[in-house]
Design a protein around this motif. Structure first.
Motif, PDB file in Angstrom:
ATOM      1  N   GLU A   1      -2.973   3.332  -4.345  1.00  0.00           N
ATOM      2  CA  GLU A   1      -2.037   2.767  -5.383  1.00  0.00           C
ATOM      3  C   GLU A   1      -1.022   2.005  -5.503  1.00  0.00           C
ATOM      4  OE1 GLU A   1      -0.858   6.829  -6.175  1.00  0.00           O
ATOM      5  OE2 GLU A   1      -2.531   7.599  -7.245  1.00  0.00           O
ATOM      6  N   MET A   2      -0.038   2.232  -4.266  1.00  0.00           N
ATOM      7  CA  MET A   2       0.943   1.046  -3.917  1.00  0.00           C
ATOM      8  C   MET A   2       0.300  -0.326  -3.489  1.00  0.00           C
ATOM      9  SD  MET A   2       3.467   0.854  -0.595  1.00  0.00           S
ATOM     10  CE  MET A   2       1.900   0.888   0.546  1.00  0.00           C
ATOM     11  N   PHE A   3      -0.889  -0.416  -2.845  1.00  0.00           N
ATOM     12  CA  PHE A   3      -1.423  -1.825  -2.745  1.00  0.00           C
ATOM     13  C   PHE A   3      -1.917  -2.178  -3.753  1.00  0.00           C
ATOM     14  CE2 PHE A   3      -0.946  -0.792   1.893  1.00  0.00           C
ATOM     15  CZ  PHE A   3      -0.060  -1.665   2.323  1.00  0.00           C
ATOM     16  N   GLU A   4      -2.551  -1.705  -4.546  1.00  0.00           N
ATOM     17  CA  GLU A   4      -3.504  -2.225  -5.566  1.00  0.00           C
ATOM     18  C   GLU A   4      -2.312  -2.752  -6.779  1.00  0.00           C
ATOM     19  OE1 GLU A   4      -6.914  -2.272  -8.455  1.00  0.00           O
ATOM     20  OE2 GLU A   4      -6.940  -0.484  -7.092  1.00  0.00           O
ATOM     21  N   ALA A   5      -1.291  -2.031  -6.809  1.00  0.00           N
ATOM     22  CA  ALA A   5       0.003  -2.679  -7.882  1.00  0.00           C
ATOM     23  C   ALA A   5       0.331  -3.795  -7.084  1.00  0.00           C
ATOM     24  CB  ALA A   5       0.929  -1.407  -8.078  1.00  0.00           C
ATOM     25  N   LEU A   6       0.776  -3.830  -5.748  1.00  0.00           N
ATOM     26  CA  LEU A   6       1.431  -4.776  -5.232  1.00  0.00           C
ATOM     27  C   LEU A   6       0.446  -6.231  -5.289  1.00  0.00           C
ATOM     28  CD1 LEU A   6       2.942  -3.991  -1.993  1.00  0.00           C
ATOM     29  CD2 LEU A   6       4.079  -5.196  -3.577  1.00  0.00           C
ATOM     30  N   THR A   7      -1.001  -5.823  -4.969  1.00  0.00           N
ATOM     31  CA  THR A   7      -1.743  -6.962  -5.173  1.00  0.00           C
ATOM     32  C   THR A   7      -1.939  -7.637  -6.550  1.00  0.00           C
ATOM     33  OG1 THR A   7      -3.111  -6.021  -3.467  1.00  0.00           O
ATOM     34  CG2 THR A   7      -4.230  -7.613  -5.043  1.00  0.00           C
ATOM     35  N   LEU A   8      -1.716  -6.938  -7.435  1.00  0.00           N
ATOM     36  CA  LEU A   8      -1.774  -7.309  -9.089  1.00  0.00           C
ATOM     37  C   LEU A   8      -0.609  -8.422  -9.276  1.00  0.00           C
ATOM     38  CD1 LEU A   8      -3.096  -4.241 -10.906  1.00  0.00           C
ATOM     39  CD2 LEU A   8      -4.143  -6.368 -10.794  1.00  0.00           C
ATOM     40  N   ILE A   9       0.757  -7.983  -8.714  1.00  0.00           N
ATOM     41  CA  ILE A   9       1.852  -8.681  -8.914  1.00  0.00           C
ATOM     42  C   ILE A   9       1.766  -9.717  -8.108  1.00  0.00           C
ATOM     43  CG2 ILE A   9       4.527  -8.656  -8.432  1.00  0.00           C
ATOM     44  CD1 ILE A   9       4.333  -5.407  -8.974  1.00  0.00           C
TER      45      ILE A   9
ATOM     46  N   ASP B   1       6.199 -12.998  -0.120  1.00  0.00           N
ATOM     47  CA  ASP B   1       5.662 -11.709  -0.739  1.00  0.00           C
ATOM     48  C   ASP B   1       6.190 -10.597  -0.175  1.00  0.00           C
ATOM     49  OD1 ASP B   1       3.500 -13.092  -1.748  1.00  0.00           O
ATOM     50  OD2 ASP B   1       2.225 -12.791  -0.099  1.00  0.00           O
ATOM     51  N   LEU B   2       7.187 -10.655   0.930  1.00  0.00           N
ATOM     52  CA  LEU B   2       8.239  -9.498   1.169  1.00  0.00           C
ATOM     53  C   LEU B   2       9.013  -9.250   0.350  1.00  0.00           C
ATOM     54  CD1 LEU B   2       8.225 -10.388   5.052  1.00  0.00           C
ATOM     55  CD2 LEU B   2       6.648  -8.679   4.143  1.00  0.00           C
ATOM     56  N   GLU B   3       9.433 -10.207  -0.363  1.00  0.00           N
ATOM     57  CA  GLU B   3      10.519 -10.160  -1.469  1.00  0.00           C
ATOM     58  C   GLU B   3      10.113  -9.283  -2.724  1.00  0.00           C
ATOM     59  OE1 GLU B   3      11.915 -13.955  -2.414  1.00  0.00           O
ATOM     60  OE2 GLU B   3      12.229 -14.319  -0.262  1.00  0.00           O
ATOM     61  N   LEU B   4       8.833  -9.049  -2.557  1.00  0.00           N
ATOM     62  CA  LEU B   4       8.401  -8.313  -3.869  1.00  0.00           C
ATOM     63  C   LEU B   4       8.747  -6.777  -3.659  1.00  0.00           C
ATOM     64  CD1 LEU B   4       4.879  -9.598  -4.101  1.00  0.00           C
ATOM     65  CD2 LEU B   4       6.689 -10.294  -5.437  1.00  0.00           C
ATOM     66  N   ILE B   5       9.055  -6.425  -2.516  1.00  0.00           N
ATOM     67  CA  ILE B   5       9.391  -4.897  -2.237  1.00  0.00           C
ATOM     68  C   ILE B   5      10.765  -4.749  -2.047  1.00  0.00           C
ATOM     69  CG2 ILE B   5       8.858  -3.164  -0.536  1.00  0.00           C
ATOM     70  CD1 ILE B   5       6.381  -4.884   0.017  1.00  0.00           C
ATOM     71  N   SER B   6      11.394  -3.662  -2.532  1.00  0.00           N
ATOM     72  CA  SER B   6      12.773  -3.280  -2.127  1.00  0.00           C
ATOM     73  C   SER B   6      12.579  -1.735  -1.420  1.00  0.00           C
ATOM     74  CB  SER B   6      13.724  -3.151  -3.224  1.00  0.00           C
ATOM     75  OG  SER B   6      13.863  -4.381  -3.934  1.00  0.00           O
ATOM     76  N   PHE B   7      13.435  -1.627  -0.384  1.00  0.00           N
ATOM     77  CA  PHE B   7      13.565  -0.248   0.328  1.00  0.00           C
ATOM     78  C   PHE B   7      15.008   0.458   0.065  1.00  0.00           C
ATOM     79  CE2 PHE B   7      10.619  -2.831   2.975  1.00  0.00           C
ATOM     80  CZ  PHE B   7       9.718  -2.078   3.168  1.00  0.00           C
ATOM     81  N   VAL B   8      14.721   1.886  -0.201  1.00  0.00           N
ATOM     82  CA  VAL B   8      15.713   2.511  -0.646  1.00  0.00           C
ATOM     83  C   VAL B   8      15.786   4.105   0.313  1.00  0.00           C
ATOM     84  CG1 VAL B   8      16.208   1.410  -2.806  1.00  0.00           C
ATOM     85  CG2 VAL B   8      15.015   3.424  -2.665  1.00  0.00           C
ATOM     86  N   GLU B   9      16.699   4.797   0.001  1.00  0.00           N
ATOM     87  CA  GLU B   9      16.762   6.063   0.606  1.00  0.00           C
ATOM     88  C   GLU B   9      17.272   6.909  -0.476  1.00  0.00           C
ATOM     89  OE1 GLU B   9      15.593   6.859   3.544  1.00  0.00           O
ATOM     90  OE2 GLU B   9      15.273   4.873   3.909  1.00  0.00           O
ATOM     91  N   THR B  10      17.659   6.563  -1.403  1.00  0.00           N
ATOM     92  CA  THR B  10      18.368   7.632  -2.578  1.00  0.00           C
ATOM     93  C   THR B  10      17.931   6.991  -3.877  1.00  0.00           C
ATOM     94  OG1 THR B  10      20.667   6.542  -2.780  1.00  0.00           O
ATOM     95  CG2 THR B  10      20.302   7.830  -1.123  1.00  0.00           C
ATOM     96  N   SER B  11      17.927   8.092  -4.963  1.00  0.00           N
ATOM     97  CA  SER B  11      17.864   7.555  -6.020  1.00  0.00           C
ATOM     98  C   SER B  11      18.897   6.697  -6.791  1.00  0.00           C
ATOM     99  CB  SER B  11      17.908   8.899  -7.085  1.00  0.00           C
ATOM    100  OG  SER B  11      19.038   9.662  -6.815  1.00  0.00           O
TER     101      SER B  11
ATOM    102  N   THR C   1      -0.925 -11.851  -7.153  1.00  0.00           N
ATOM    103  CA  THR C   1      -1.507 -12.466  -7.593  1.00  0.00           C
ATOM    104  C   THR C   1      -1.279 -13.039  -9.044  1.00  0.00           C
ATOM    105  OG1 THR C   1      -3.252 -10.666  -8.344  1.00  0.00           O
ATOM    106  CG2 THR C   1      -3.446 -11.919  -6.016  1.00  0.00           C
ATOM    107  N   ARG C   2      -0.177 -12.442  -9.599  1.00  0.00           N
ATOM    108  CA  ARG C   2       0.278 -12.693 -10.932  1.00  0.00           C
ATOM    109  C   ARG C   2      -0.656 -12.254 -11.801  1.00  0.00           C
ATOM    110  NH1 ARG C   2       3.481 -18.637 -10.229  1.00  0.00           N
ATOM    111  NH2 ARG C   2       4.830 -18.134  -8.370  1.00  0.00           N
ATOM    112  N   ARG C   3      -1.529 -11.188 -11.474  1.00  0.00           N
ATOM    113  CA  ARG C   3      -2.170 -10.461 -12.606  1.00  0.00           C
ATOM    114  C   ARG C   3      -1.274  -9.696 -13.503  1.00  0.00           C
ATOM    115  NH1 ARG C   3      -6.305 -13.046 -14.189  1.00  0.00           N
ATOM    116  NH2 ARG C   3      -7.035 -11.135 -15.051  1.00  0.00           N
ATOM    117  N   MET C   4      -0.341  -9.534 -13.077  1.00  0.00           N
ATOM    118  CA  MET C   4       0.765  -8.366 -13.959  1.00  0.00           C
ATOM    119  C   MET C   4       1.982  -9.032 -13.644  1.00  0.00           C
ATOM    120  SD  MET C   4       1.344  -4.640 -11.979  1.00  0.00           S
ATOM    121  CE  MET C   4       2.566  -4.173 -13.095  1.00  0.00           C
TER     122      MET C   4
END
Length: 279
Positions: free
Chosen positions: A209-217, A254-264, A219-222
Motif C-alpha cells: 500500500e505504501m509503495f503504490e501510493a508513493l508511486t502515484l505521487i 523523491d526523498l522529500e515526498l516522505i516525512s518520518f515521525v515518532e509521535t502523533s 509519477t504525479r498520477r495523484m
C-alpha cells in the motif's frame, strides 16, 4: 410493499422498477420453464453474475457501491492509516508472536491517539473532511478506528476478503464498513479522497500500500499530500531510501515526498502546516 413504504426513486419511476419485478419473479408459477436458469432475471441471477465474462461489471459495481455510500454520507476527505495487522495493543503485547512485535506495540497507541486527534478536528467541520480510513482489520487498523470512535466520530474500514477468516474490527462505523473482492478497487478507494497518508510499521500488505501510493505521487498520477511514516528506525532498516537515490533508481527529490515521525503530535504538525491549495 405499500406506496408509503416505497422509496422516492421508486415512486418517481414511470415504469415498474427492478425491485418490483424481482419481487414479482418470486411469485411466478413453478414450471419447468420458470425453473430454468435462462428464465431468471439477469440482475438476480447469482450464477450469471459470477461468470468470468461478468468481471468488468463486478469491478464497476465494487467501485460504485462504496463511492455512492461515501457520497451519501457526505465524506469529502480522508486521512488514510496503513499499518500492520499483527501489532498488538500495549495491554495485549504478551500475545505478540515475536519480541519485535511486542516492542512495536507502542505504535498501536500512537495510531489510536493520532486518529482521535484527527477526528476531533474533523468534527469541527461536521465530520465530513479528514475522516479516518483504515483497512478495517486488527492491529494498527483497529487502533485507528478505535481512536476515531473514542473521539465521538465516524471512521471508514475497507476490508478485503482473504483465504483465512477476517472480520471488521468492532470500532469501524457500521455504515462505513466495506468489503472488497478486488484489491485494485480497494486501493482506489483508499486514495481517491485522501488528504494525508500515514504509514505505521507493517508487513507485505503495508509495504504494498505504501509503495503504490508513493508511486502515484512520484509519477504525479495523484496530487502530492502529506506522506508520513511512523517509526524512522523501523523504516530505515526495512528500506534503504538513500541507497535508492544514490543508485539513481529514484531522484534525490523523491526523498522529500516522505516525512518520518515518532509521535502523533509530529504528524499533526505536518498536516497542519501543509498548504493544500498549492498542491
Amino acid at each position: 410493499m405499500s406506496r408509503t413504504e416505497m422509496t422516492h426513486d421508486q415512486r418517481s419511476h414511470t415504469f415498474r422498477d427492478s425491485i418490483q419485478d424481482a419481487q414479482a419473479a418470486d411469485r411466478i408459477p413453478d414450471t419447468p420453464q420458470t425453473r430454468a436458469p435462462a428464465y431468471r432475471l439477469a440482475f438476480t441471477d447469482d450464477d450469471f453474475m459470477m461468470r468470468s465474462e461478468l468481471r468488468p461489471v463486478r469491478l464497476q459495481l465494487e467501485l460504485l457501491k462504496a463511492q455512492m455510500v461515501l457520497d451519501e454520507r457526505g465524506i469529502e476527505g480522508t486521512v488514510v492509516m496503513f499499518g500492520g495487522a499483527r501489532i498488538p495493543a500495549p495491554d495485549r503485547k504478551d500475545t505478540a508472536k515475536t519480541p519485535a512485535l511486542a516492542e512495536l506495540s507502542h505504535y498501536y497507541e500512537e495510531a489510536r491517539q493520532f486518529a482521535a486527534a484527527v477526528t476531533a478536528r474533523s468534527l469541527e467541520h461536521y465530520g465530513r473532511d479528514f475522516v479516518v480510513c483504515t483497512g478495517g482489520g486488527p492491529g494498527v487498523m483497529e487502533a485507528g478506528n478505535r481512536g476515531a470512535h473514542e473521539a465521538g466520530g465516524q471512521s471508514i474500514g475497507l476490508n478485503i476478503l482473504l483465504p483465512h477468516e477476517q472480520a471488521p474490527n468492532q470500532w469501524v462505523t457500521p455504515d462505513l464498513s466495506f468489503n472488497f473482492h478486488y484489491f485494485a478497487i480497494r486501493k482506489m478507494h483508499f486514495l481517491m479522497r485522501a488528504r494525508a497518508v500515514t504509514v505505521f510499521p507493517g508487513g507485505f500488505g503495508t509495504l504494498d500500500e505504501m509503495f503504490e501510493a508513493l508511486t502515484l505521487i512520484q509519477t504525479r498520477r495523484m496530487r502530492r499530500i502529506p506522506f508520513i511514516l511512523f517509526g524512522a528506525e523501523f523504516w530505515r532498516k526495512v528500506v534503504n531510501w538513500e541507497m535508492l537515490a544514490e543508485a539513481g533508481t529514484i531522484s534525490p527529490a523523491d526523498l522529500e515526498l516522505i516525512s518520518f515521525v515518532e509521535t502523533s503530535t509530529e504528524a499533526l504538525a505536518i498536516i497542519d502546516a501543509w498548504d493544500y491549495d498549492c498542491e
